[in-house]
Design a protein around this motif. Structure first.
Motif, PDB file in Angstrom:
ATOM      1  N   ASN A 160      -6.976   8.379 -10.262  1.00 16.78           N
ATOM      2  CA  ASN A 160      -7.993   7.770  -9.415  1.00 16.78           C
ATOM      3  C   ASN A 160      -7.506   7.129  -8.132  1.00 16.78           C
ATOM      4  O   ASN A 160      -8.320   6.681  -7.327  1.00 16.78           O
ATOM      5  CB  ASN A 160      -8.778   6.730 -10.229  1.00 16.78           C
ATOM      6  CG  ASN A 160      -9.649   7.396 -11.278  1.00 16.78           C
ATOM      7  OD1 ASN A 160     -10.500   8.214 -10.946  1.00 16.78           O
ATOM      8  ND2 ASN A 160      -9.416   7.083 -12.532  1.00 16.78           N
ATOM      9  N   CYS A 161      -6.205   7.071  -7.945  1.00 19.24           N
ATOM     10  CA  CYS A 161      -5.693   6.450  -6.721  1.00 19.24           C
ATOM     11  C   CYS A 161      -6.360   7.110  -5.513  1.00 19.24           C
ATOM     12  O   CYS A 161      -6.479   8.328  -5.429  1.00 19.24           O
ATOM     13  CB  CYS A 161      -4.176   6.595  -6.628  1.00 19.24           C
ATOM     14  SG  CYS A 161      -3.509   6.018  -5.060  1.00 19.24           S
ATOM     15  N   ILE A 162      -6.839   6.282  -4.588  1.00 25.66           N
ATOM     16  CA  ILE A 162      -7.580   6.795  -3.434  1.00 25.66           C
ATOM     17  C   ILE A 162      -6.628   7.380  -2.393  1.00 25.66           C
ATOM     18  O   ILE A 162      -6.873   8.430  -1.816  1.00 25.66           O
ATOM     19  CB  ILE A 162      -8.417   5.655  -2.803  1.00 25.66           C
ATOM     20  CG1 ILE A 162      -9.481   5.196  -3.804  1.00 25.66           C
ATOM     21  CG2 ILE A 162      -9.075   6.120  -1.505  1.00 25.66           C
ATOM     22  CD1 ILE A 162     -10.095   3.857  -3.468  1.00 25.66           C
ATOM     23  N   GLU A 163      -5.512   6.679  -2.193  1.00 29.58           N
ATOM     24  CA  GLU A 163      -4.569   7.088  -1.159  1.00 29.58           C
ATOM     25  C   GLU A 163      -3.808   8.350  -1.540  1.00 29.58           C
ATOM     26  O   GLU A 163      -3.658   9.264  -0.741  1.00 29.58           O
ATOM     27  CB  GLU A 163      -3.553   5.960  -0.895  1.00 29.58           C
ATOM     28  CG  GLU A 163      -4.140   4.725  -0.255  1.00 29.58           C
ATOM     29  CD  GLU A 163      -4.597   5.009   1.170  1.00 29.58           C
ATOM     30  OE1 GLU A 163      -3.900   5.764   1.857  1.00 29.58           O
ATOM     31  OE2 GLU A 163      -5.657   4.485   1.561  1.00 29.58           O
ATOM     32  N   PRO A 190       0.385   7.244  -7.638  1.00 26.26           N
ATOM     33  CA  PRO A 190      -0.356   6.046  -7.245  1.00 26.26           C
ATOM     34  C   PRO A 190       0.349   5.221  -6.169  1.00 26.26           C
ATOM     35  O   PRO A 190       1.551   4.998  -6.236  1.00 26.26           O
ATOM     36  CB  PRO A 190      -0.455   5.246  -8.543  1.00 26.26           C
ATOM     37  CG  PRO A 190      -0.176   6.205  -9.631  1.00 26.26           C
ATOM     38  CD  PRO A 190       0.653   7.309  -9.067  1.00 26.26           C
ATOM     39  N   CYS A 191      -0.441   4.785  -5.180  1.00 30.77           N
ATOM     40  CA  CYS A 191       0.129   4.091  -4.024  1.00 30.77           C
ATOM     41  C   CYS A 191       0.403   2.623  -4.307  1.00 30.77           C
ATOM     42  O   CYS A 191       1.263   2.016  -3.680  1.00 30.77           O
ATOM     43  CB  CYS A 191      -0.824   4.216  -2.837  1.00 30.77           C
ATOM     44  SG  CYS A 191      -2.347   3.253  -3.042  1.00 30.77           S
ATOM     45  N   GLY A 192      -0.358   2.033  -5.245  1.00 28.00           N
ATOM     46  CA  GLY A 192      -0.150   0.623  -5.546  1.00 28.00           C
ATOM     47  C   GLY A 192      -0.892  -0.309  -4.597  1.00 28.00           C
ATOM     48  O   GLY A 192      -0.868  -1.517  -4.782  1.00 28.00           O
ATOM     49  N   ARG A 193      -1.573   0.242  -3.573  1.00 32.44           N
ATOM     50  CA  ARG A 193      -2.195  -0.627  -2.566  1.00 32.44           C
ATOM     51  C   ARG A 193      -3.700  -0.428  -2.432  1.00 32.44           C
ATOM     52  O   ARG A 193      -4.407  -1.311  -1.992  1.00 32.44           O
ATOM     53  CB  ARG A 193      -1.571  -0.360  -1.187  1.00 32.44           C
ATOM     54  CG  ARG A 193      -0.124  -0.722  -1.058  1.00 32.44           C
ATOM     55  CD  ARG A 193       0.371  -0.384   0.345  1.00 32.44           C
ATOM     56  NE  ARG A 193       0.056   0.998   0.707  1.00 32.44           N
ATOM     57  CZ  ARG A 193       0.862   2.032   0.431  1.00 32.44           C
ATOM     58  NH1 ARG A 193       2.011   1.830  -0.165  1.00 32.44           N
ATOM     59  NH2 ARG A 193       0.516   3.262   0.768  1.00 32.44           N
ATOM     60  N   CYS A 194      -4.196   0.777  -2.776  1.00 35.17           N
ATOM     61  CA  CYS A 194      -5.616   1.054  -2.531  1.00 35.17           C
ATOM     62  C   CYS A 194      -6.489   0.215  -3.474  1.00 35.17           C
ATOM     63  O   CYS A 194      -5.990  -0.479  -4.352  1.00 35.17           O
ATOM     64  CB  CYS A 194      -5.900   2.538  -2.733  1.00 35.17           C
ATOM     65  SG  CYS A 194      -5.813   3.036  -4.455  1.00 35.17           S
ATOM     66  N   ALA A 195      -7.796   0.306  -3.293  1.00 34.02           N
ATOM     67  CA  ALA A 195      -8.717  -0.523  -4.081  1.00 34.02           C
ATOM     68  C   ALA A 195      -8.548  -0.276  -5.580  1.00 34.02           C
ATOM     69  O   ALA A 195      -8.567  -1.204  -6.382  1.00 34.02           O
ATOM     70  CB  ALA A 195     -10.150  -0.240  -3.654  1.00 34.02           C
ATOM     71  N   VAL A 196      -8.354   0.994  -5.958  1.00 32.40           N
ATOM     72  CA  VAL A 196      -8.209   1.315  -7.377  1.00 32.40           C
ATOM     73  C   VAL A 196      -6.923   0.702  -7.936  1.00 32.40           C
ATOM     74  O   VAL A 196      -6.931  -0.002  -8.945  1.00 32.40           O
ATOM     75  CB  VAL A 196      -8.205   2.849  -7.595  1.00 32.40           C
ATOM     76  CG1 VAL A 196      -7.800   3.188  -9.018  1.00 32.40           C
ATOM     77  CG2 VAL A 196      -9.567   3.430  -7.273  1.00 32.40           C
ATOM     78  N   CYS A 197      -5.811   0.970  -7.255  1.00 29.82           N
ATOM     79  CA  CYS A 197      -4.522   0.443  -7.713  1.00 29.82           C
ATOM     80  C   CYS A 197      -4.558  -1.084  -7.749  1.00 29.82           C
ATOM     81  O   CYS A 197      -4.061  -1.711  -8.681  1.00 29.82           O
ATOM     82  CB  CYS A 197      -3.388   0.921  -6.804  1.00 29.82           C
ATOM     83  SG  CYS A 197      -3.056   2.687  -6.952  1.00 29.82           S
ATOM     84  N   PHE A 198      -5.186  -1.655  -6.716  1.00 25.74           N
ATOM     85  CA  PHE A 198      -5.219  -3.108  -6.615  1.00 25.74           C
ATOM     86  C   PHE A 198      -6.025  -3.721  -7.758  1.00 25.74           C
ATOM     87  O   PHE A 198      -5.594  -4.663  -8.406  1.00 25.74           O
ATOM     88  CB  PHE A 198      -5.804  -3.522  -5.265  1.00 25.74           C
ATOM     89  CG  PHE A 198      -5.785  -5.000  -5.056  1.00 25.74           C
ATOM     90  CD1 PHE A 198      -4.600  -5.646  -4.706  1.00 25.74           C
ATOM     91  CD2 PHE A 198      -6.933  -5.758  -5.244  1.00 25.74           C
ATOM     92  CE1 PHE A 198      -4.568  -7.022  -4.537  1.00 25.74           C
ATOM     93  CE2 PHE A 198      -6.909  -7.134  -5.078  1.00 25.74           C
ATOM     94  CZ  PHE A 198      -5.724  -7.766  -4.717  1.00 25.74           C
TER      95      PHE A 198
HETATM   96 ZN   LIG Z   1      -3.682   3.738  -4.962  1.00 29.24          ZN
END
Ligand SMILES: [Zn+2]
Length: 269
Positions: free
Chosen positions: A36-39, A44-52
């Motif tokens: 689901n990571c948006i970026e 996973p980016c760790g920064r997008c809304a989902v990861c956050f």
């Molecule tokens: Zn992400």
């Protein structure tokens, strides 16, 4: 990567089986992030809304159900199932974690089975179990089983196993599949557990790769040019299941040869 995630190759129910503390829950969370990571789906980016949101502990589309042992468990489960009839709020794929699945009683198991048979849209169920033998067989048979082995055995046998593991990696790197047979030669039924655990762990990683979740697998594997096809993986799974169940007169060599050949096909075309 996006292709694998959205192409419907994703099985809708998974069973993560293995001893407590073997990382199953962590893996399930990472899997959700990866889907689901948006970026950057798959990594996973760790920064997008989902990861956050996940890092801060909650996401509306990550549903965790821990079967209560007091009160009407099935009512609690029904409430959860009612809440997921519609499409996910934000995520591409909603994840429903049930842990520990062996705590489901009979009526909850039946309610869950119905949901697995007619799953809500864009929803993956992950059952986490330390003791899958306690689950309803009809539930297990609807799930793709990913096994999480306890840490590798030490001492005698460990060296043989390391050799077997590197022979398998060799195939994935483009080596001759049948070279594996030299390592399998001395196997008999009592010595199957080690090689099977190596193959279980490998299949789990290959399956994650096929979902585009490359960041969750060992770097040496992610670095190979692999395009695991879900249906090919499923064939290998069936072979492993057969080996695990197998009777006295099963032809071990033939089964391993077929696994080796199928592993060889997983390289990018
Ligand atoms: Zn992400």
């Amino acid at each position: 990567m996006r292709h694998y995630i959205t192409s419907g190759h994703l099985p809708q129910s998974l069973l993560f089986a293995g001893a407590a503390g073997s990382g199953k829950t962590r893996q399930a969370m990472d899997f959700f992030k990866s889907l689901n990571c948006i970026e950057s789906p798959g990594s996973p980016c760790g920064r997008c809304a989902v990861c956050f949101k996940l890092r801060s502990g909650s996401h509306p589309d990550l549903v965790v159900f821990e079967p209560p042992v007091v009160g009407r468990q099935v009512d609690a489960l029904r409430e959860v199932l009612d809440g997921i009839r519609l499409r996910p709020f934000e995520a591409r794929q909603r994840l429903v974690l049930i842990e520990p699945a062996e705590d489901l009683n009979k009526s909850s198991s039946n309610a869950l089975l119905k949901a697995l048979e007619e799953p809500p849209p864009a929803t993956v169920f992950i059952l986490i179990s330390h003791n899958p033998a306690l689950l309803l067989p009809t539930i297990v048979s609807r799930c793709q089983v990913l096994r999480f082995a306890p840490s590798a055995p030490a001492g005698e046998g460990a060296a043989d196993l390391a050799e077997f593991r590197s022979a398998v990696r060799e195939i994935l790197a483009g080596g001759d599949p049948l070279a594996l047979m030299a390592k399998v030669q001395p196997l008999d039924r009592e010595e199957l557990a080690g090689p099977l655990s190596v193959l279980d762990a490998l299949l789990r990683d290959l399956w994650l790769l096929s979902c585009g979740a490359a960041s969750l697998v060992a770097a040496e594997l992610a670095g190979l040019d692999l395009r695991p096809d879900y249906y090919e993986l499923d064939e290998i799974w069936q072979l492993l299941r057969g080996l695990r169940r197998g009777g006295e007169n099963q032809n071990l060599k033939a089964a391993f040869a077929e696994i080796a050949i199928r592993l060889g096909r997983l390289r990018a075309a």
